[in-house]
Design an enzyme around this catalytic site. Structure first.
Site, PDB file in Angstrom:
ATOM      1  CD  GLN A 184       8.027 -73.327   3.403  1.00 42.95           C
ATOM      2  OE1 GLN A 184       7.760 -74.400   3.925  1.00 42.95           O
ATOM      3  NE2 GLN A 184       7.108 -72.400   3.225  1.00 42.95           N
ATOM      4  N   GLY A 185      11.887 -70.728   1.910  1.00 46.69           N
ATOM      5  CA  GLY A 185      11.619 -69.474   1.209  1.00 46.69           C
ATOM      6  C   GLY A 185      10.522 -69.679   0.186  1.00 46.69           C
ATOM      7  CE1 TYR A 186       7.804 -74.127  -1.422  1.00 47.80           C
ATOM      8  CE2 TYR A 186       5.523 -73.758  -0.810  1.00 47.80           C
ATOM      9  CZ  TYR A 186       6.468 -74.491  -1.483  1.00 47.80           C
ATOM     10  OH  TYR A 186       6.086 -75.577  -2.211  1.00 47.80           O
ATOM     11  CB  SER A 187       4.729 -67.364   2.162  1.00 51.74           C
ATOM     12  OG  SER A 187       4.021 -68.544   2.373  1.00 51.74           O
ATOM     13  CB  SER A 242       9.675 -71.523  10.708  1.00 50.05           C
ATOM     14  OG  SER A 242       8.299 -71.523  10.541  1.00 50.05           O
ATOM     15  CD  GLU A 257       4.487 -76.309   4.259  1.00 53.71           C
ATOM     16  OE1 GLU A 257       4.958 -75.373   4.879  1.00 53.71           O
ATOM     17  OE2 GLU A 257       4.013 -76.207   3.112  1.00 53.71           O
TER      18      GLU A 257
END
Lengths: 359, 398, 359, 398
Positions: free
Chosen positions: D115-118, D150, D233
């Protein structure tokens, strides 16, 4: 599997909510706290007309033929509106006759209980905090009850009193009988009055299947108390939100402060998941009897704790106004105190649940 | 650190007991108090010149005297806002004439006081108060509406805050006044509390009057005067939990739980010790704070300890009364307060735990609601920045 | 009555704080977590030069002659700075010799312990969570110790090991002796390493007044752990405030949000009053012996709970960063875990305190 | 309400066991999964057309299948962000080509996802993210820095949010992209966690590229796409507490406390029941929520129940692991996680409780920190007004 309420159940709750809003708003409830008994025959008739006094009574006896889950849903709404009067004891007495009575006994008492013509109540506890049927001391000898029962809901207006008898039985005393005296108890929750009843040879009739009825009545009582406390707590959160939305401090709406927002968020996070818990606990009494007693005890303890936290915090969130008689928050607060204590508090219930576990 | 119960303490105990034997019971409570002050047993921290007994700080001596007086059922200092709030305020901000006139009569119970502080629209946010006073010759003429006033119906005087410079914002332009209650311009209405009692009143002031001599501190400087007061009020609001804990131990010994006294239940035992931990922390914190004041405040964390005191006390009182009410069982849990009071020695009488349980909520009144306490702790104790507020007006610091 | 710290005590604390800030900042502590032992001989020498290794040793043996309160004040500052190394075990070993040794034994061991030339430690626990002296199984036969001791602080660098012996005695083993093996334990707090020590006939000497020393050492250990946890928790609050003061979210400083402010206020309200509690508990060991064991147990339990709450909340308040090895918050968090568990957690301590009560 | 364990459930149990006997163990995990899907045992809620088994909601059937598979140690659905987050997102917001290309391979484990989020400066406040993508022909060119990712070091693809219209404020102008990880423009650095493990990574994107076909939803509409994702999520982050509770019961039976098994201690017994109350509430809330979705959301309080779920789960996990670690005793309390993992079936192995205890803090990552949850609960659940914020810029609603 289907774990949700039916449209009929949601409609029933909405109908009762509307009735209470119109016929018994909380300001009236508060006014009635000083009255002799907090029973409004007109309101009772309206509940009866809606089929609620006979909610769990089979149709053959003039009732609505619903389940304990429905009774609990009614208790939730009763808690939300702090409904005063004899409903709690009435439901338990009805259940006792339904589950404990033989055919003749059901035919004799259920129709009038279902129609609301008779008000029922249950004389369960005995003085000195005796709530366990194994310890009951009241006797039934030659068709006459003697002994003292404590914390009998709305005994003074009851027509039919179901009495716990030494050895774990249940007997029915009709209020028209002689030989008993009612002494009002100064209870903290003045919406549901409780009395001490002293029997001295009152004519009574033992219910045939008392041994079956006793655990069911106890489990049902625990779940109804939990559902009531849940309803009370939900209202307290909503009332607090409404009150604080109207208030400003330092030129700012109180609900814009995270301190208040997060406190309310923590409280509702503890409460809302317990809705499904008492749904299941009520359902289990009718459908998963092996699990019913243990889950009822867990549920009562758990919701008593969550609702107590809410009550105490919501009173404080009202500031000084929360401490007054004029504010209505104490009506729900004290109702939650009743729900917490009746039949024994969280510690007693958890001790029972542990004893019932297969650990 | 020196906590020895020394020889002088043993001597003090004997002396106090001898004094009590000689002087109590007595018909003249006032004269008894005067004597007890003169020998240094009451009002130990107030100056002798204004009627106190001016003793050095010694909590062990305090405990010895209090125990002996309690055992003999002898009257101790007047409990209430006079000695606890008005006297310290006059000592800090009053003039000599005011001290002479008010302090000794207050300590002896000749003058009783109520607090004119909160208003319907100014609870925790006192700076928004609206009751006002205007000077008419050498008298202040007061109009307004005070609320949450304890004992207003029985008090001789009110102390309070009034807006005297209406053109100044918020906490500016407020003056601290003393006002005699027995006059036509003052009407008192009791407020019934959730317990059914009337602990608080509303006070309506309509052209009520007081002499300019009864203004404490500067005109418009009442906010500063009142800040000192708040500190004292918060001390007063502390819950006397030790006595209540003793009652709870007694209860746990007598209540049956699963066929044995509750005090034999492993979980109850640990819960009692958990609460005792809070009580001991509060007790030794009090010793610490008294020592620190006596020494001139060398303790670098004293300010933090001071600001958390009230929230700690009210949190502790909630835990304690919850356990007490639960231990007392359903008979008590279902019972109304009735005639019971929050008299801590009588908690185990019917209604006593209910009374104490409900009473924990009264702390929301006067000393500031818990969230206000949390702001004070965060800002003054931990140095956090002030809250965001609606930017309508820049709010001066409270 | 005087219930406050002396100027000397405050100065001692400030001096240690300065030393740690300069010589052992937390970034270095974190770096050292992976080292073989977390012991810096140079830092130890500096502590020794300040008289801290012999803090409670009488001047006649070359010590500073202070009391247990002073040792606890040192433990507080050690917690604040997460001081790595053998100080905890050293203080307890020194106390054991001081209170348990006869004149010759004191003269033999105390001077080197006081000067820091010898490092002491205490071998108290035994495998299987045996912390109670009544249950010790290690034997001392013909001057030789046999048996296994668990959770021995920094055993691998100790010169003098005080060992609990079956029957409740304490014996001294010198590290130069033969017959024992040290197995490192993978402990959660890597600032205070603990080892398992297996004795197989190591030469040892029984302390003459062990029976006097054992309760004192246990009480002192409980108080030192409490003071350490208190120091850790105070630092965690301060570090969290500093971290959040630097962070913005939604263009607003995080510490301006009441949600954070009130959480920190609740945490510090639980913690700060316990400062006077551990002061008293330490003072009682020297001056109010009848009260010492009970108050030590109450204090350890209470501060373990308050500091644990702080640790868990402060980690969460750091957001994702709080979960990393790079952030230093876990150093204090794990130190508090050690302080909580060593000698038994809150539940065990409260059970002990209740048993010691005159209820 | 109908919770009967009916005949069809008994039949299902027999069928599942027969299936497992026939098909497991097997060398070909992928083929086994495909078969299990085809008979309706795995991915029961995903459409058959994209590789799921499209069964009606039936938690009792889920439980039966899960128990049987666990007992047989047979592989179940892939655990991870692919099936739990990407697949639902593509079902809701993707186009048919994307669904065809990604869903089935994801369910079978052929494609793994991170996941490329934060971002370092955009944690809970995602709307402030800075990583950007620019269109170059029919490719997006991506530059930026993602964190708390992760399994980035082992994943085939990243899904994430990137700023594509730099002139638009906050959550406007963000686009949801799928990016292949195996390319020169992507560098992955592991982050060591407080447990000593490396559960998370940082990802540096320098002129990384992905086809415009890998854009999900509208250009600039990524925020809406991601909101659906967040819901999923939060389901994923729920702590599987029931298994951990079973381990705790086992522990309480074996651990000695005051000379008897801990499970005989009155206080421990009540604490276990207290935690079981939370677990049961969570369990039946899950049933309620599944039923409600299946029925088309008639439950008027479902939204409230949904928003409290994650905070309830993390609060519960903290209570549970604290009791577990304490019950495990000082030997465990002093022990590092070591080789232990948060494998719930192995909590009672050395380091297991420490591992689970520390792991409760990882929920601060991804699903939003607890205080963000509280804001969501207050605002969406209780209808409270939005927080005060610095008035620098009016912030659009999230």
């Amino acid at each position: 599997m289907d774990f949700g309420l039916s449209d009929e159940q949601l409609m029933m709750q909405d109908a009762v909510r509307s009735l209470l809003e119109n016929e018994c708003p909380v300001a009236d409830v508060r006014e009635g706290l000083d009255a002799d008994t907090h029973h409004d025959p007109a309101l009772w008739s309206m509940l009866a007309e809606m089929g609620l006094t006979g909610l769990i009574v089979p149709e053959e006896y003039g009732g609505s033929g619903f389940e304990l889950l429905d009774a609990a849903l009614l208790a939730e709404v009763a808690g939300e509106g702090a409904l005063p009067g004899p409903l709690f004891g009435h439901q338990l007495a009805t259940l006792a006759v339904l589950r404990g009575g033989d055919e003749a006994q059901r035919a004799r008492w259920l129709p009038a209980l279902a129609s609301g013509e008779s008000i029922g109540t249950i004389a369960w506890a005995e003085p000195g905090d005796v709530w366990n049927p194994d310890s009951w001391a009241c006797t039934l000898v030659d068709g006459a009850v003697s002994g003292t029962k404590a914390h009998v809901p709305h005994a003074s207006i009851a027509d039919v009193i179901v009495v716990g008898i030494a050895g774990g039985g249940l007997a029915v005393v009709e209020a028209t009988a002689s030989g008993f005296q009612i002494e009002p108890f100064d209870g903290v929750d003045r919406t549901r009055r409780i009395d001490t009843v002293v029997f001295d040879g009152s004519p009574a009739e033992m219910l045939g299947a008392s041994d079956v009825a006793v655990p069911v009545v106890r489990d049902a009582a625990l779940v109804l108390l939990a559902a009531d406390a849940f309803g009370c707590a939900h209202t307290l959160v909503r009332e607090t939100v409404d009150y604080l939305n109207e208030r400003e401090q330092f030129e700012t709406k109180l609900t814009q402060f995270q301190g208040i927002k997060h406190e309310l968020a923590n409280l509702i996070t503890g409460l809302e998941p317990t809705r499904a818990l008492w749904w299941y606990a009520a359902h289990a009494i009718d459908h998963v009897p092996d699990d019913a007693s243990r889950v009822a005890a867990i549920t009562k303890a758990h919701i008593a704790d969550r609702s107590t936290e809410i009550a105490r915090q919501c009173v404080d969130l009202h500031g000084a106004m929360g401490y007054t008689w004029e504010s209505t928050v104490h009506v729900w607060y004290k109702r939650i105190m009743f729900d917490r204590a009746f039949l024994g508090g969280p510690s007693e219930q958890r001790t029972r649940a542990a004893a019932l576990s297969d650990w | 650190m020196d906590l020895e119960f020394g020889e002088h303490h043993a001597r003090l105990r004997d002396e106090v007991e001898a004094f009590l034997t000689a002087n109590w019971p007595s018909d003249d409570v006032r004269a008894f108090r005067r004597k007890a002050i003169d020998v240094g047993y009451l009002y130990r921290h107030f100056p002798a010149v204004y009627g106190g007994s001016e003793q050095p700080a010694d909590p062990m001596a305090d405990d010895i005297i209090e125990s002996a007086f309690t055992a003999a059922r002898a009257p101790q200092g007047i409990i209430g806002q006079g000695p606890d709030m008005v006297v310290p305020t006059l000592l800090m901000s009053g003039n000599d004439a005011q001290r002479e006139r008010f302090i000794e009569p207050t300590l002896l119970g000749d003058i009783s006081w109520c607090q004119g502080y909160s208003e319907p629209t100014a609870g925790s946010d006192l700076a928004s108060l609206r009751s006002k006073a205007e000077l008419d010759g050498d008298e202040w003429v007061v109009n307004g509406h005070k609320i949450w006033t304890s004992d207003a119906d029985t008090s001789d005087w009110m102390f309070g805050l009034f807006r005297t410079e209406p053109d100044q914002p918020r906490h500016h332009g407020i003056t601290f006044l003393l006002i005699p209650m027995d006059q036509p311009g003052i009407e008192v209405t009791p407020i019934q509390s959730m317990t059914g009692e009337t602990e608080f009143c509303e006070v309506f002031l309509t052209d009520a009057r007081t002499s300019i001599d009864c203004q404490v501190g500067e005109r418009g400087g009442g906010w500063g005067v009142s800040r000192n007061l708040l500190v004292h009020e918060r001390n007063l609001m502390g819950f006397r939990t030790q006595q209540l804990f003793e009652s709870m131990l007694e209860l746990a010994r007598t209540r049956q739980m699963n066929g044995a006294p509750a005090i034999e239940d492993a979980g109850v035992r640990r819960s009692l010790i958990e609460i005792e931990g809070e009580l001991l922390a509060a007790k030794y914190s009090r010793y610490r704070s008294l020592t620190n004041s006596a020494r001139g405040n060398p303790d670098p964390n004293a300010a933090l300890a001071g600001v958390v005191k009230k929230l700690h006390a009210s949190t502790m009182a909630k835990k304690l009364t919850q356990l007490g009410l639960d231990l007392a069982g359903a008979d008590e849990g279902l019972r109304a307060q009735g005639d019971a009071s929050v008299d801590l020695g009588r908690a185990n009488e019917p209604g006593g735990w209910t009374a104490n349980y409900l009473f924990t909520h009264s702390s929301a009144i006067g000393g500031g609601a818990p969230n206000i306490q949390r702001n004070i702790i965060g800002e003054r104790g931990l140095g956090l920045p002030r809250d965001l507020r609606t930017p309508k007006e820049s709010t001066p610091s409270t």
